[in-house]
Scaffold this motif. Structure first.
Motif, short mmCIF file in Angstrom:
data_model
loop_
_atom_site.label_atom_id
_atom_site.label_comp_id
_atom_site.label_asym_id
_atom_site.label_seq_id
_atom_site.Cartn_x
_atom_site.Cartn_y
_atom_site.Cartn_z
N PHE A 136 0.85 -1.10 -0.09
CA PHE A 136 0.02 -0.11 0.11
C PHE A 136 1.02 1.27 0.07
CE2 PHE A 136 -3.09 2.95 2.28
CZ PHE A 136 -3.99 2.98 1.11
N TRP A 137 1.06 1.69 -1.38
CA TRP A 137 2.10 2.79 -1.43
C TRP A 137 1.85 4.07 -0.53
CZ3 TRP A 137 0.97 7.44 -3.34
CH2 TRP A 137 -0.18 7.74 -4.13
N PRO A 138 0.68 4.65 -0.16
CA PRO A 138 0.67 5.71 0.57
C PRO A 138 1.24 5.58 1.82
CG PRO A 138 -1.56 5.33 -0.51
CD PRO A 138 -0.52 4.20 -0.77
N ILE A 139 1.24 4.45 2.71
CA ILE A 139 1.73 4.30 3.75
C ILE A 139 3.41 4.37 3.68
CG2 ILE A 139 2.43 2.80 5.70
CD1 ILE A 139 -0.53 1.72 5.53
N LEU A 140 3.98 3.81 2.77
CA LEU A 140 5.41 4.06 2.41
C LEU A 140 5.63 5.54 2.26
CD1 LEU A 140 6.35 1.03 0.18
CD2 LEU A 140 6.72 1.52 2.33
N LEU A 141 4.97 6.15 1.47
CA LEU A 141 5.17 7.40 1.17
C LEU A 141 5.02 8.47 2.29
CD1 LEU A 141 5.77 9.72 -1.01
CD2 LEU A 141 3.19 9.80 -1.28
N CYS A 142 4.15 8.23 3.27
CA CYS A 142 3.97 8.81 4.48
C CYS A 142 5.16 8.55 5.27
CB CYS A 142 2.85 8.61 5.09
SG CYS A 142 1.17 9.34 4.23
N TYR A 143 5.36 7.45 5.38
CA TYR A 143 6.45 6.95 6.24
C TYR A 143 8.03 7.44 5.90
CZ TYR A 143 10.08 4.16 9.04
OH TYR A 143 10.82 3.68 9.92
N TRP A 144 8.17 7.48 4.50
CA TRP A 144 9.40 8.16 4.03
C TRP A 144 9.48 9.80 4.19
CZ3 TRP A 144 11.00 11.89 0.57
CH2 TRP A 144 12.23 12.01 0.17
N ALA A 145 8.20 10.36 4.05
CA ALA A 145 8.34 11.79 4.43
C ALA A 145 8.47 12.23 5.90
CB ALA A 145 6.82 12.38 3.90
N LEU A 147 10.22 10.39 7.83
CA LEU A 147 11.60 10.06 7.93
C LEU A 147 12.67 11.07 7.46
CD1 LEU A 147 13.56 7.83 9.27
CD2 LEU A 147 13.62 7.01 6.75
N PHE A 148 12.19 11.60 6.00
CA PHE A 148 12.81 12.87 5.75
C PHE A 148 12.88 14.17 6.57
CE2 PHE A 148 13.02 16.68 3.01
CZ PHE A 148 14.20 16.47 2.33
N VAL A 149 11.65 14.18 7.20
CA VAL A 149 11.69 15.67 7.88
C VAL A 149 12.42 15.36 9.17
CG1 VAL A 149 9.90 16.79 9.19
CG2 VAL A 149 9.46 16.20 6.74
N LEU A 150 12.13 14.11 9.72
CA LEU A 150 12.96 14.09 11.13
C LEU A 150 14.41 13.95 11.02
CD1 LEU A 150 10.68 11.39 12.80
CD2 LEU A 150 10.85 13.70 13.40
N THR A 151 14.87 13.45 9.97
CA THR A 151 16.33 13.60 9.57
C THR A 151 16.63 14.91 9.22
OG1 THR A 151 15.98 11.18 8.59
CG2 THR A 151 18.18 12.31 7.92
N MET A 152 16.10 15.50 8.47
CA MET A 152 16.58 16.87 7.92
C MET A 152 16.68 17.85 9.09
SD MET A 152 17.56 17.19 5.14
CE MET A 152 18.52 15.75 5.11
N ARG A 153 15.51 17.71 10.17
CA ARG A 153 15.26 18.53 11.17
C ARG A 153 16.69 18.12 12.09
NH1 ARG A 153 10.67 17.60 15.39
NH2 ARG A 153 12.26 17.99 17.14
N ARG A 154 17.07 17.06 12.49
CA ARG A 154 18.11 16.66 13.05
C ARG A 154 19.46 17.12 12.45
NH1 ARG A 154 18.84 11.18 12.98
NH2 ARG A 154 21.11 11.40 11.63
N GLN A 155 19.78 17.05 11.26
CA GLN A 155 20.87 17.78 10.41
C GLN A 155 20.75 19.05 10.68
OE1 GLN A 155 23.00 15.61 9.02
NE2 GLN A 155 24.33 17.35 8.64
N ILE A 156 19.78 19.87 10.39
CA ILE A 156 19.85 21.10 10.36
C ILE A 156 20.10 21.50 11.86
CG2 ILE A 156 18.22 23.37 10.32
CD1 ILE A 156 16.95 22.05 7.98
N ALA A 157 19.59 20.98 12.74
CA ALA A 157 19.95 21.38 14.22
C ALA A 157 21.65 21.23 14.47
CB ALA A 157 19.21 20.30 15.23
N HIS A 158 22.07 20.18 13.96
CA HIS A 158 23.60 19.88 13.99
C HIS A 158 24.21 21.11 13.26
CE1 HIS A 158 27.38 17.72 12.99
NE2 HIS A 158 27.24 17.31 14.21
N MET A 159 23.78 21.50 12.04
CA MET A 159 24.38 22.66 11.21
C MET A 159 24.35 23.90 12.27
SD MET A 159 22.84 21.64 7.58
CE MET A 159 22.92 23.19 6.94
N ILE A 160 23.53 24.15 12.77
CA ILE A 160 23.17 25.30 13.64
C ILE A 160 24.02 25.07 14.91
CG2 ILE A 160 21.20 26.49 14.97
CD1 ILE A 160 19.30 25.89 13.03
#
Length: 189
Positions: A136-145, A147-160
């Protein structure tokens, strides 16, 4: 056989192909914009193929996770001050620290090359029905989104936290000559 080993024709052909491939890869190194345009076209063809076939979502999900991992390596410094305190080139943490240039964990060329190879592998996988696992692709898409937001948030916090920008925006400008001249003139009065 005396002195040396005889190479088979297949081995000789493979070596010639590898040398030719490496030659063209080396020639493409300074043309980053054209390389990325070509990769964007390749990724678009992959996306259109997946959309047209209405399948291979698990392959796309795996490709997305791999590309996210590559992006994190591209945005991260070679030596992470949080993990490895060392005497080599690290990011400055205080204003009095010496300037050290940002060195990526994954250089741009390797990032592009791995990105392109992954898209090619994903594209080839769409030709084999064994990889078309029904999900069921919508679940995979939501999970990836998420994951992307959480990972980028952590990376941006590290950059700051460690005050680095992983992009070269060009020469930094500190103000125009006109405004600094007017400030000097107003102080003299």
């Amino acid at each position: 056989m005396e002195g040396g080993s005889a190479s088979s024709p297949v081995t000789q052909y493979w070596q010639q192909y590898s040398m030719l491939f490496q030659h063209y890869l080396d020639k493409s190194t300074p043309h980053a914009a054209y390389r990325w345009i070509g990769t964007a076209i390749l990724a678009s063809i992959y996306i259109l193929r997946v959309f047209y076939l209405q399948g291979f979502y698990i392959v796309s999900y795996g490709l997305g996770i791999y590309l996210l991992n590559l992006l994190i390596g591209f945005l991260s410094p070679l030596v992470d001050p949080q993990l490895e305190p060392s005497d080599s080139a690290v990011l400055p943490t205080k204003g009095s620290d010496e300037f050290k240039p940002f060195i990526r964990r994954l250089p741009e060329f390797k990032f592009w090359y791995s990105f392109t190879k992954a898209c090619c592998v994903g594209f080839v996988m769409t030709f084999f029905s064994v990889f078309d696992v029904p999900v069921f692709w919508p679940i995979l898409l939501c999970y990836w989104a998420v994951l992307f937001v959480l990972t980028m948030r952590r990376q941006i916090a590290h950059m700051i936290k460690y005050k680095y920008i992983p992009f070269n925006i060009g020469k930094q400008k500190y103000g125009s000559n006109k405004s600094s001249a007017s400030r000097r003139g107003s102080r003299a009065e």
